[in-house]
Write a protein that holds these residues in place. Structure first.
Motif, PDB file in Angstrom:
ATOM      1  N   SER A 152      -5.048  -5.109   0.956  1.00 26.60           N
ATOM      2  CA  SER A 152      -5.215  -6.558   0.795  1.00 26.60           C
ATOM      3  C   SER A 152      -4.183  -7.152  -0.148  1.00 26.60           C
ATOM      4  N   ALA A 153      -3.535  -6.320  -0.980  1.00 28.77           N
ATOM      5  CA  ALA A 153      -2.536  -6.820  -1.923  1.00 28.77           C
ATOM      6  C   ALA A 153      -1.302  -7.358  -1.209  1.00 28.77           C
ATOM      7  N   GLY A 154      -1.180  -7.103   0.080  1.00 27.25           N
ATOM      8  CA  GLY A 154      -0.042  -7.633   0.822  1.00 27.25           C
ATOM      9  C   GLY A 154       0.012  -9.152   0.797  1.00 27.25           C
ATOM     10  N   GLY A 160     -13.536  -3.341  -5.938  1.00 25.04           N
ATOM     11  CA  GLY A 160     -12.184  -3.359  -5.404  1.00 25.04           C
ATOM     12  C   GLY A 160     -11.191  -2.486  -6.132  1.00 25.04           C
ATOM     13  N   THR A 161     -11.605  -1.885  -7.256  1.00 27.72           N
ATOM     14  CA  THR A 161     -10.757  -0.931  -7.972  1.00 27.72           C
ATOM     15  C   THR A 161     -11.602   0.287  -8.311  1.00 27.72           C
ATOM     16  N   PRO A 162     -10.985   1.429  -8.554  1.00 30.28           N
ATOM     17  CA  PRO A 162     -11.765   2.613  -8.926  1.00 30.28           C
ATOM     18  C   PRO A 162     -12.609   2.388 -10.175  1.00 30.28           C
ATOM     19  N   GLU A 163     -12.083   1.625 -11.117  1.00 34.47           N
ATOM     20  CA  GLU A 163     -12.809   1.365 -12.354  1.00 34.47           C
ATOM     21  C   GLU A 163     -14.075   0.558 -12.109  1.00 34.47           C
ATOM     22  N   GLN A 164     -14.013  -0.369 -11.164  1.00 25.33           N
ATOM     23  CA  GLN A 164     -15.171  -1.194 -10.845  1.00 25.33           C
ATOM     24  C   GLN A 164     -16.169  -0.469  -9.954  1.00 25.33           C
ATOM     25  N   ALA A 165     -15.654   0.365  -9.058  1.00 25.06           N
ATOM     26  CA  ALA A 165     -16.497   0.933  -8.007  1.00 25.06           C
ATOM     27  C   ALA A 165     -17.443   2.014  -8.498  1.00 25.06           C
ATOM     28  N   GLY A 166     -17.023   2.792  -9.458  1.00 23.95           N
ATOM     29  CA  GLY A 166     -17.862   3.886  -9.933  1.00 23.95           C
ATOM     30  C   GLY A 166     -17.538   5.191  -9.227  1.00 23.95           C
ATOM     31  N   PRO A 167     -17.914   6.317  -9.834  1.00 32.97           N
ATOM     32  CA  PRO A 167     -17.487   7.633  -9.351  1.00 32.97           C
ATOM     33  C   PRO A 167     -17.986   7.999  -7.957  1.00 32.97           C
ATOM     34  N   GLU A 168     -19.184   7.615  -7.592  1.00 34.70           N
ATOM     35  CA  GLU A 168     -19.702   7.986  -6.269  1.00 34.70           C
ATOM     36  C   GLU A 168     -18.912   7.307  -5.160  1.00 34.70           C
ATOM     37  N   THR A 169     -18.630   6.026  -5.342  1.00 41.26           N
ATOM     38  CA  THR A 169     -17.868   5.295  -4.322  1.00 41.26           C
ATOM     39  C   THR A 169     -16.439   5.812  -4.254  1.00 41.26           C
ATOM     40  N   VAL A 170     -15.845   6.076  -5.409  1.00 41.37           N
ATOM     41  CA  VAL A 170     -14.492   6.624  -5.433  1.00 41.37           C
ATOM     42  C   VAL A 170     -14.438   7.953  -4.699  1.00 41.37           C
ATOM     43  N   ARG A 223      -1.069  -5.024  -9.358  1.00 42.84           N
ATOM     44  CA  ARG A 223      -1.293  -5.408  -7.960  1.00 42.84           C
ATOM     45  C   ARG A 223       0.021  -5.701  -7.243  1.00 42.84           C
ATOM     46  N   VAL A 224       0.947  -6.322  -7.935  1.00 42.80           N
ATOM     47  CA  VAL A 224       2.274  -6.610  -7.385  1.00 42.80           C
ATOM     48  C   VAL A 224       3.306  -6.294  -8.462  1.00 42.80           C
ATOM     49  N   VAL A 225       4.361  -5.579  -8.086  1.00 40.77           N
ATOM     50  CA  VAL A 225       5.410  -5.206  -9.036  1.00 40.77           C
ATOM     51  C   VAL A 225       6.763  -5.591  -8.443  1.00 40.77           C
ATOM     52  N   ILE A 226       7.551  -6.326  -9.218  1.00 43.00           N
ATOM     53  CA  ILE A 226       8.926  -6.643  -8.840  1.00 43.00           C
ATOM     54  C   ILE A 226       9.864  -5.895  -9.762  1.00 43.00           C
ATOM     55  N   ASP A 227      10.799  -5.157  -9.176  1.00 45.34           N
ATOM     56  CA  ASP A 227      11.841  -4.494  -9.953  1.00 45.34           C
ATOM     57  C   ASP A 227      13.157  -4.682  -9.216  1.00 45.34           C
ATOM     58  N   GLY A 228      13.962  -5.585  -9.718  1.00 44.78           N
ATOM     59  CA  GLY A 228      15.214  -5.897  -9.031  1.00 44.78           C
ATOM     60  C   GLY A 228      14.946  -6.538  -7.684  1.00 44.78           C
ATOM     61  N   ASP A 229      15.518  -5.952  -6.633  1.00 41.53           N
ATOM     62  CA  ASP A 229      15.363  -6.512  -5.291  1.00 41.53           C
ATOM     63  C   ASP A 229      14.265  -5.815  -4.494  1.00 41.53           C
ATOM     64  N   CYS A 285       0.840  -1.195   0.000  1.00 42.26           N
ATOM     65  CA  CYS A 285       0.000   0.000   0.000  1.00 42.26           C
ATOM     66  C   CYS A 285       0.884   1.258   0.000  1.00 42.26           C
ATOM     67  N   THR A 286       0.569   2.234   0.834  1.00 45.08           N
ATOM     68  CA  THR A 286       1.321   3.485   0.838  1.00 45.08           C
ATOM     69  C   THR A 286       2.716   3.332   1.438  1.00 45.08           C
ATOM     70  N   GLY A 287       3.065   2.126   1.863  1.00 46.08           N
ATOM     71  CA  GLY A 287       4.441   1.880   2.306  1.00 46.08           C
ATOM     72  C   GLY A 287       5.455   2.198   1.225  1.00 46.08           C
ATOM     73  N   SER A 288       5.024   2.136  -0.041  1.00 45.34           N
ATOM     74  CA  SER A 288       5.963   2.461  -1.125  1.00 45.34           C
ATOM     75  C   SER A 288       6.357   3.932  -1.121  1.00 45.34           C
TER      76      SER A 288
END
Length: 215
Positions: free
Chosen positions: A158-160, A195-205, A144-150, A106-109
C-alpha cells in the motif's frame, strides 16, 4: 539526466507473479498528471499474471520501451524467484543510469538491489524482507518512503500510493500532489491497527511470515 520534463515517459515494469497493487497504486496517482506518458513493459508484450491471479498486459517489451524518465518497479510475494530473472535485472541495470527517477514498491527494492542500483543508498522494502537489502550494499530503513538521490523506494504494497504522492510533490509541487490525493480520496482510516509488525503483535506477525514463507 533530464531535469525539466514537459513529457515524462514512465515505464511501469511488469513480470510474472508481481503484486498488482504495487503497480496500480502508483499508476493511479502518476498517470492522472498530464505530463506522464505511461508504458507497460515486460520481457515480451502480452499478458502477465500477478501473484494473486490478476492478469495485466504489457504493451511493449523491455527492448522496445522508450528511454524512461521514470521507472516504477513493483514487488512480488515470490520475490526470490524474480531475483533470478536475468532479463528483467539486466534491463533495470541498463535503464536506470539514464532515467531521472527509479522507483520501487515493496519487495521491488530487492530487484533494484540485485541490479546494483542501491549500493550505498538508503532504501526501504516490505518489513519482512527489509534486512535483505543490506546484502546488496544498501542501508535498510524502516520508513514508509525513502528518497536517496534519484532513487525512491516504498515499503510494503500500500506504500506505493504514498511513494507516488511524495514523488508528485517533488516533481510538481505540494498543491498538485494534494489535488491528486483528494481526487483519489486517499484518506486512510483502516479498521484495525495492524499495519506494522509493532502494531500487529507476535501472533499476527507469525501468521503473515508463515504465509509468506509458503509463496
Amino acid at each position: 539526466m533530464r531535469s525539466e520534463l514537459a513529457v515524462m515517459d514512465t515505464v511501469f515494469v511488469l513480470y510474472e507473479n508481481m503484486t498488482a497493487l504495487d503497480l496500480i497504486g502508483p499508476y493511479e496517482v502518476l498517470a492522472a498528471h498530464p505530463a506522464v506518458t505511461p508504458h507497460f513493459a515486460a520481457a515480451r508484450p502480452g499478458d502477465v499474471r500477478c501473484d494473486n491471479g490478476l492478469t495485466l498486459r504489457a504493451d511493449v517489451s523491455f527492448a522496445g520501451a522508450p528511454d524512461p524518465d521514470l521507472i516504477v518497479v513493483p514487488g512480488s510475494s515470490r520475490w526470490r524467484a524474480a531475483l533470478a530473472d536475468d532479463e528483467l535485472i539486466g534491463w533495470l541495470a541498463a535503464a536506470h543510469p539514464a532515467a531521472t527517477w527509479t522507483a520501487s514498491v515493496c519487495t521491488g527494492s530487492t530487484l533494484l538491489g540485485r541490479a546494483g542500483i542501491l549500493t550505498g543508498r538508503r532504501a526501504t522494502s516490505h518489513w519482512a524482507v527489509r534486512d535483505t537489502l543490506a546484502g546488496y550494499g544498501a542501508v535498510p530503513c524502516a520508513e514508509r518512503v525513502v528518497i536517496d538521490g534519484d532513487v525512491i523506494t516504498g515499503a510494503g504494497v500500500s506504500a506505493g500510493i504514498d511513494l507516488a504522492l511524495t514523488l508528485a510533490a517533488t516533481l510538481w509541487g505540494d498543491p498538485v500532489a494534494q489535488a491528486l490525493q483528494l481526487a483519489l480520496e486517499y484518506d486512510p482510516q483502516p479498521p484495525f491497527r495492524s499495519g506494522t509488525p509493532e502494531q500487529a503483535g507476535p501472533e499476527t506477525v507469525a501468521a503473515v511470515l508463515g504465509a509468506l514463507a509458503g509463496t
